[in-house]
Structures are given as C-alpha cells and as structure tokens.
Design a protein around this motif. Structure first.
Motif, PDB file in Angstrom:
ATOM      1  N   GLU A  62       0.848  -1.197   0.000  1.00  0.00           N
ATOM      2  CA  GLU A  62       0.000   0.000   0.000  1.00  0.00           C
ATOM      3  C   GLU A  62       0.883   1.247   0.000  1.00  0.00           C
ATOM      4  N   PRO A  93       0.573   4.292   6.949  1.00  0.00           N
ATOM      5  CA  PRO A  93       0.813   3.570   5.688  1.00  0.00           C
ATOM      6  C   PRO A  93       2.120   2.788   5.707  1.00  0.00           C
ATOM      7  N   LEU A  97       0.610   5.717   0.623  1.00  0.00           N
ATOM      8  CA  LEU A  97      -0.139   6.966   0.808  1.00  0.00           C
ATOM      9  C   LEU A  97       0.759   8.087   0.302  1.00  0.00           C
ATOM     10  N   SER A 144      -2.401  10.885   7.734  1.00  0.00           N
ATOM     11  CA  SER A 144      -1.427   9.838   7.407  1.00  0.00           C
ATOM     12  C   SER A 144      -1.011   9.081   8.678  1.00  0.00           C
TER      13      SER A 144
END
Ligand code: NAD
Ligand code: HSO
Ligand code: ZN
Length: 833
Positions: A636, A725, A638, A720
């Motif tokens: 993943e 992330p 961000l 965040s």
C-alpha cells in the motif's frame, strides 16, 4: 430450422396455456397486452428461458427508446412499423432484430434485407417467393399448413391453436404444422429423429411417426416410434422420463430434432447419459452436483458447500481472484475450471441449471448499442447523448474523490478502510494445510505444491551449493542485483550496534549485546509476481546479522524451477537451502521442520493472506517455538502532494503500488489543490495505467482507492499518522521539514525524486514493511529483526554494597526468602550486614 409457427398472445395466457405451446420455442407478445415495459419485463421473467420472445409494438406509441429497452431485455425481435424501423436502423440497431409490418407487397423493397417482414394472410397471398424471413399472421383463415409449407412462419393467436387435434379439430394443430415441413425417404415412412439435451448435446438417434409426434406434443414428453414395439413413451418402464422442451428439424426437413430435459440415469439403455457415452465437461459436472445435492453424505465437501453459504462465497471470491491473477495458459485453464466448479455449485444450490445460465448468456448476447454521435439528431433524444460521458467514465481508471471539508468523519474513515482481510475464514483454510505438513512432512509439502501451485516435484528442497545453471543471468541483471545488495548491505551493516556497557552505580556494570537468531526462514512471494528483490531484502540483513542457517522459501514456477534471480541471491547471501514451496505449507515446513527442511527459529517475509495467516498461527503455537517478523500483507502507499507536484510523478507512485495486487490500496492526500490540478493527476493515472501490462489488477485496486482533499499539510500528516501507511511519499514543498511530524509509517520517501520503487529495490532501505496499519506498532525488517539482544551484569563487592540492601528489602516485600538469602549470604561473608 425452428418450429414454423409462433403463438401470438393477445392476452397474457395462463401458465398452463403458455407451457402447452412452448414446444414451438417462440412467443409473440403485443406490448398492448401488458400495462407497460416494466410489466412486460416481469412477464419475461416468468417465461421459460427456452422460449424466444418477440414483442409487437406496431400499434403502440413506443419509439426508439422503448424498442432498444425491449431488445436489451432479452426480446429477440420487435415487430414495428416501417417508420420506426428506419429510425432504429439509423440509430445503429441491427436490422435483423426487426420484423417490419407492411400493408402491401410494394412496401417491401424499402425494408432492409436482413429484417423480417410481417404481413397478414391477404398480403401473403400476393407475395413472390421471398428469400427472407416472413411472418404471416392468420386471423381469419386456418390455411396455415400451406403457408408454412411455402416457407413462411405462421403467427397464430394462441386461442386458435391446439396440441390435441383429435379433441379440437377446428383449431390449428401444432403436430400438423410441424408435419407439413417434414419429409422422409424411409420405406417405413418414419422420420429420423435426433434427441438432444438443452445444451445441444446429442443423447441418441430414434424414429418418429405422425402418431408419436402428436403424442409427444400432446403429452409434452419424449414419445417416439419404436420400429419393433410401436409407440415408445420414453421412461415408461425405466422411469428415466423426458420433458419435451422444443421441436425443430434440420435444413432439408428429413431429420426431426427433439430437445428434451432427461431425468434419471440418462437416455441410453446401457445406463449411460447418452447413446454416445457418458457426459463430460460442464454437463458431467452439473449432473454430479445435482446428484450430490440429492444424495451426498452429510459432511462431504460438496455437501458442506451447499450448506455453508460463507464457505461457498469465500471459495467463489478466492477462485475468481486466482483467475484474475493467473498468467500462463495452463494456469488460466486450471483456475477457470476451479471457478466454474464453485460457480456451478452455487447455481445448483439455488436450482439454476446450466441451460438457465446459457439462456442468460444468449440474452446478454442480444444486447444492442445504439449509435451515439453519428445518428441523426432527430433520432437521438437528449437522454441518449447524455450516455456518452457516463460510459467514458465507467471505463476510466480513476480514484474516488472525497473532500474532507464536506465529508463526514465516517466517510473519511470508510475511504481509508483497507480491503477487508477475512482472517477467520482464512485461518480455517490454513489449519488443514499446516496439519498436513506436520503429519506428512515432505510428502505433505509435495502434495500441497501440486494442489496449489500445480507443479509435481520430486523433492521440495534445493541444497547449497546451488548449480550455476540454476542462476544464469544477464550481466545487466547481475549488476543490478549486485548494486542493490551492496546498498542494502551498507545500510543494514550500519544498523549493527556496539555492545552497550553502563555502570549504573559504583561496582554494578550492566551491558547489552546482540546475537544472531541461529536459523531463519525467509519467505519470498511468488504467486502473482516473482519478487527476487524480496530475497535480497531479507537475505542481506540475515547475512549481516550473522545468522548461521539461512533457509529461503518460494513457490516453484510451472516447470518446477525457481527464478534464477532468487537462486543467485540465495547464493550471494550464503543460504543453506531453498524450499521450493509457497503459501501456508512453506511457512509450516519452516516452523515445524520436516525430513529435509530445517526447523527455523524465526520466519520473515511478506506474502498473501495464506502466508500471513500461517505466520500468525505458528507464532502462537508454543510447540512450534517460532517467532515472526510482523504481519506484512498487501502493499500500500499513501502519497501527500500539493499543487506544485508533478501530476505524472504522483500518478506513477500511486500506480507502482496499485499494480501489486487487487487487494493493494493507494491513497492520495491532495493538499489545497484546485479542480484542474486534481484533474491533471486523474488524467495521468488513467493514461499511465492503460499502458501497464498489469492494467487489470490496477483497475481493480484503483476502484477501492481514494483521493482525499485536505486543506493543510498539518491535516494531511495527521490523517497519514492515523492511517499508518506502509509507504509514505511526500511530494510537497519543503518535504524534508515534515518528516519530523511523521509518527506512523513503514518507510518515507521524501521529495519529488524519491519514488517508492527506489526503496523497493536499490536505495538501501528495506522493502519488507508493516501493512494494514501495523506501522503503528511494528518496524519494517531491519538488522535487529535477525538478532536478539542479551543483557549482562557484573556486580563487584562494592556493587553489592551499593544495591544489596535494596534487593533484600524488595525480596522480603514479595515474600521470596530464597531471593533475599542469595544476597544475604554474600553480604554476610563480606561483613556488609
Ligand atoms: N508488505 C511487504 O513488505 C510486501 C513485500 C512484497 C510483497 N508483498 C505482498 O505479498 C503478497 C504476495 O502474494 P502472492 O499471492 O503473489 O504470492 P505468495 O507467494 O505470498 O503466495 C502464493 C502461494 O499461495 C498459495 N496459495 C494460492 N492459492 C491458495 C489457496 N487457494 N489455498 C491455499 N494456498 C494457496 C500457493 O501455495 C502459492 O504458492 C502480495 O499481496 C504483495 O503485495 C508485500
Ligand atoms: N512494494 C513491495 C513491498 O511493499 C515490494 C516490492 C518488491 N518488488 C516490487 N515491490
Ligand atoms: Zn513494490
């Protein structure tokens, strides 16, 4: 050739009436017979799927829109006036989907040749022989048989039809209509008859007579003419009866075709499905599933699937995902077969037959698309033009967008929700795999590799030294790996710590030093993509830490070998063995050990949900005595960007993680950006995605990924930190200055020129990082992951004098006299008490 007659239902018939004439395989319904199009669609749902429905909209005010809607609802043809026919053809509708009602032979020249003509019997009498489909409606006359013989298809009101001519001689007999088309050159006058099932598979060859055809139509069952025994009601003695679905015949009328639904064992007297052998493929699977549904023992797997909705749903999703990820021809065929098995199980469970599915495929195949911009405006209402941009957006690869200023906190939370990992379901699937490896060792691994990776191996392990032909690489690839290894080694060597020594008080010296974990198992994923880079990200720190036994595990390729890059890295880091296995079975083998796989003390590495579930399981099993690095699941990223960021850079970073897997997630936090700036990023995502080889994976990942608009850098960093992330990319002004504010992230990529790919391969940081929010409490893989820390103390007499009284007092508080005494005897002898 289909039955040369279509019943016309001027009023909606009873189910029995409808069933009686369904053997023609056709029905014509005037739109006026139902209230409106929704009512007609509801009626279509009640009609047996083997009946081809045509709708007459001639006498209504239905226009292009309604005709298109009908044609897209499973209606094979619409009966229309010439004017509407022209509009429909202009709008791009295939002419063959129209039957045009004309009032005179002269009008026919203007009708497209592919369209059918619909006339009444008076006009029909004036027609030249035609080389196109002509429907003739019979209102007054019953001279249907002669017209049918000439090649016309008769349209007769269903109230004027009969399936039993003996009882209703004044009506049009279905049997007589059919017989008027049949010929035979057999001396006994019988008609050669092919019996097919609904999928078109031939069950056998038999004979029919006028009498048997009449009986078949009257009873709606399979009735034939036995050359020795006369009328033959199929199944009368065996019980394996047939439901008659439709009657048709071949191109020159000398072979009649019965389409039937066969019950029981099958058609053949040798107790097989057909006279040509047993069913194979889909038909066989359907038969087996139907049999299992009726007779399976409780507890059998298929029976479990029938009764456990959650299991069946999970299997369908799992197989669908595996099919999307299959690459080679063999893999695709294998995975597709798995998916069809579970999909058909669902159908059988719900009483849906293969024939129903095929009919739906046919209906979908009947869908028409009307022409957009190039149709004449008068034929294109505004609504149709509005469809164009919507269709464009559907196929666009674009992230969802949410403005945090107007969204509720629940909406923001939903946008940041990762794709759900069904851990408990997965655990249920993983447990038997682990058990099999524990009980059967190497044999168990080989069985599971055959099952899940479709490779039959002789041995599950390759031992060092690895043969050079297994790691043949181009100089370019070798050099790229060497550069990456050097950087990762440099950064991880720098993480080695000196022994720590502190004199906490006079005479008391405490120290701490690292020791390598002796035997480590490194999992290198190899399912959807082989990731040799992961072997170096795990292997290099293991080597730097000084682990004595390094074991690598990775699923074998279809030919049973391993990707040469992985073997090369294994060689460079001094691995003792490579386990040619993936998934939960590889984790179990390394955790418990087998005849040829050394038992490992710790297992590291990312993997799919089976790998992660197995790692979680073994770390909780004290009998395994095995720890793990962390839960590292689907990748993943961000990205935080602002208006100054290059849209191409931002898009490329999002896509580089989106291509990992459909369960990956990418998030963009856009700080104070204008609509144009956001659109530029969306456009770059779509454009770049379309040319990626893994575009279909990307498309699915982007579908559950979001661009979130935020008003400030502070707000972006706060979100965040909340998301934690695996990768955080800062494409913002003064990016470096924001790093200090980051509390939760696996690894940070600072500024426009630090793409995440650099960390994946060559910069030196590790790419095995915590996902799914675990960055809140776990670190990524680092040198310490392969070490444990031992502490020591060296207490002198002076030191005992410093802390002895405190130790004795606290031991007394805890009532642990033995502890107190261990200090007391020494202090006594030193004369310190
Ligand atoms: N977080 C990180 O640091 C990091 C790094 C690299 C990769 N990844 C992630 O690792 C994952 C790799 O997954 P992958 O599937 O490509 O490879 P994988 O090697 O993890 O899994 C493949 C194995 O799964 C097993 N398997 C497949 N279907 C199964 C089934 N139905 N039942 C039981 N076992 C089955 C097979 O044995 C197969 O060998 C991806 O999600 C990727 O994003 C994460
Ligand atoms: N991005 C992945 C882990 O988060 C690692 C990887 C390997 N190869 C390419 N990417
Ligand atoms: Zn990556």
């Amino acid at each position: 050739m289909s039955f040369p007659l279509a019943p016309y239902y001027a009023v909606i018939p009873s189910a029995a009436d409808f069933a009686a004439f369904a053997v023609t395989g056709k029905a014509v319904v005037p739109l006026a017979a139902v209230a409106d199009i929704p009512a007609l669609k509801a009626f279509l749902k009640s009609v047996p799927q083997t009946v081809d429905v045509k709708v007459d909209i001639f006498a209504t005010d239905a226009g292009v829109d309604q005709a298109v809607e009908l044609l897209n609802s499973g209606v094979s043809q619409v009966f229309v006036a010439p004017k509407l026919a022209a509009q429909l053809v202009e709008a791009g509708i295939p002419a063959a989907r129209l039957a045009v009602e004309v009032a005179s032979a002269a009008q026919i020249a203007e009708i497209p040749a592919e369209s059918a003509i619909f006339v009444n019997e008076t006009v029909a009498a004036t027609l030249e022989p035609l080389s196109r489909l002509v429907y003739v409606s019979f209102e007054r006359s019953t001279d249907v048989y002669a017209a049918v013989k000439l090649g016309y298809t008769a349209i007769v009101c269903h109230t004027k039809l009969t399936t039993n001519a003996a009882e209703e001689p004044s009506k049009v007999s279905l049997a007589a209509v059919l017989l008027s088309k049949l010929v035979t050159d057999r001396p006994d006058g019988l008609y050669t008859t092919l019996v097919n099932d609904v999928q078109g598979k031939s069950l056998g060859l038999v004979y029919s007579s006028q009498e048997s055809i009449s009986e078949a139509i009257r009873t709606g069952t399979g009735v034939y003419q036995s050359r020795r025994h006369g009328l033959w009601y199929k199944g009368a003695t065996s019980g394996d009866t047939q439901k008659l679905i439709t009657l048709s015949f071949d191109c020159d009328g000398d072979c009649l075709v019965f389409t039937v639904e066969q019950s029981g064992v099958g058609f053949c007297h040798l107790a097989q499905s057909t006279c040509f052998g047993n069913y194979s493929g889909l038909a066989r699977l359907e038969k087996t599933l139907l049999d299992r549904k009726a007779n399976a023992l409780p507890g059998s797997y298929t029976q479990r699937l029938f009764s456990d909705e959650v299991l069946l749903a999970a299997k369908i999703k799992e197989e669908a995902e595996e099919l999307t990820e299959a690459v080679s021809k063999d893999e695709v065929a294998w995975e597709c077969a798995d998916l069809i098995y579970f999909a058909l199980t669902k159908c059988v469970k719900e009483g849906v037959s293969l024939a129903d599915v095929e009919r739906n495929l046919d209906i979908k195949g009947l869908k028409v698309t009307r022409r957009k911009g190039d149709a004449k405006p008068k034929f294109l209402p505004a609504k149709a033009e509005a469809m164009a941009p919507a269709e464009l957006t559907d196929s666009r690869i674009v992230m969802k967008r949410l403005d945090s200023a107007t969204a509720t906190s629940a909406e923001v939370a939903a946008a940041l929700q990762r794709p759900v990992q069904q851990t408990s379901d997965i655990m249920k699937l993983v447990q038997p795999i682990i058990d099999l490896v524990k009980t059967k060792g190497d044999v168990g691994i080989l069985e599971l590799t055959e099952k899940f990776d479709h490779v039959k191996l002789a041995s599950p392990v390759l031992r060092a030294p690895f043969a050079s032909e297994l790691m043949e690489l181009t100089p370019e690839i070798k050099s790229a790996i060497d550069i990456s290894i050097a950087n990762v080694e440099k950064f991880h060597t720098a993480q080695l710590t000196e022994t720590l020594e502190v004199e906490t008080c006079p005479g008391v010296v405490c120290s701490r030093f690292a020791r390598p974990v002796e035997t480590v198992g490194l999992y290198v994923p190899g399912g959807t993509a082989v990731l040799p880079s992961t072997s170096l990200m795990l292997g290099v720190p293991a080597k730097v830490a000084g682990c004595k036994n390094i074991i690598l595990a990775s699923p074998p390729r279809q030919d049973g070998t391993l990707t040469p890059e992985v073997v090369y890295v294994a060689h460079k880091i001094g691995a003792k063995a490579i386990l040619l296995a993936g998934g939960a079975q590889a984790v179990a083998a390394m955790a418990y050990g087998t005849e040829s796989v050394p038992k490992c003390d710790k297992i590291m590495g990312p993997g799919n949900q089976f790998v992660t579930a197995a790692k979680m399981h073994v770390q909780n099993d004290t009998s395994a005595l095995c720890s793990i690095d962390m839960p590292a699941g689907p990748s993943e990223v961000l990205v935080i960007c602002d208006g100054k960021a290059d849209p191409d850079f931002v898009a490329s970073d999002l896509l580089s993680q989106a291509e990992h897997g459909v369960d990956s997630q990418v998030i963009l936090l856009a700080v104070d950006m204008t609509a144009e700036q956001l659109e530029a990023v969306d456009e770059a995502v779509h454009r770049q995605a379309l040319v990626l080889p893994r575009v279909e994976i990307v498309r699915k990942c982007i579908a559950h990924s979001t661009t979130l608009l935020v008003s400030s850098y502070e707000a972006a960093i706060a979100l965040s930190n909340q998301y934690a992330p695996e990768h955080l990319i800062l494409q913002i002004e003064e990016a470096k200055s924001w790093v200090a504010k980051v509390n939760n992230a696996g690894s940070i990529f600072v500024g426009a020129y630090s793409p995440e790919s650099c960390g994946d391969y060559s910069s030196g940081t590790n790419h095995t990082l915590p996902t799914y929010g675990y960055a809140k409490m776990y670190s990524g893989v680092n040198t310490a992951t392969f070490q444990k820390f031992i502490t020591s103390q060296d207490v002198s007499p002076a030191g005992l004098k410093s802390i002895g009284h405190a130790v004795m007092t606290l031991a007394a508080v805890e009532g642990l006299e033995g502890h107190r005494n261990a200090v007391k005897v020494r202090m006594d002898k030193l004369g310190l008490l």
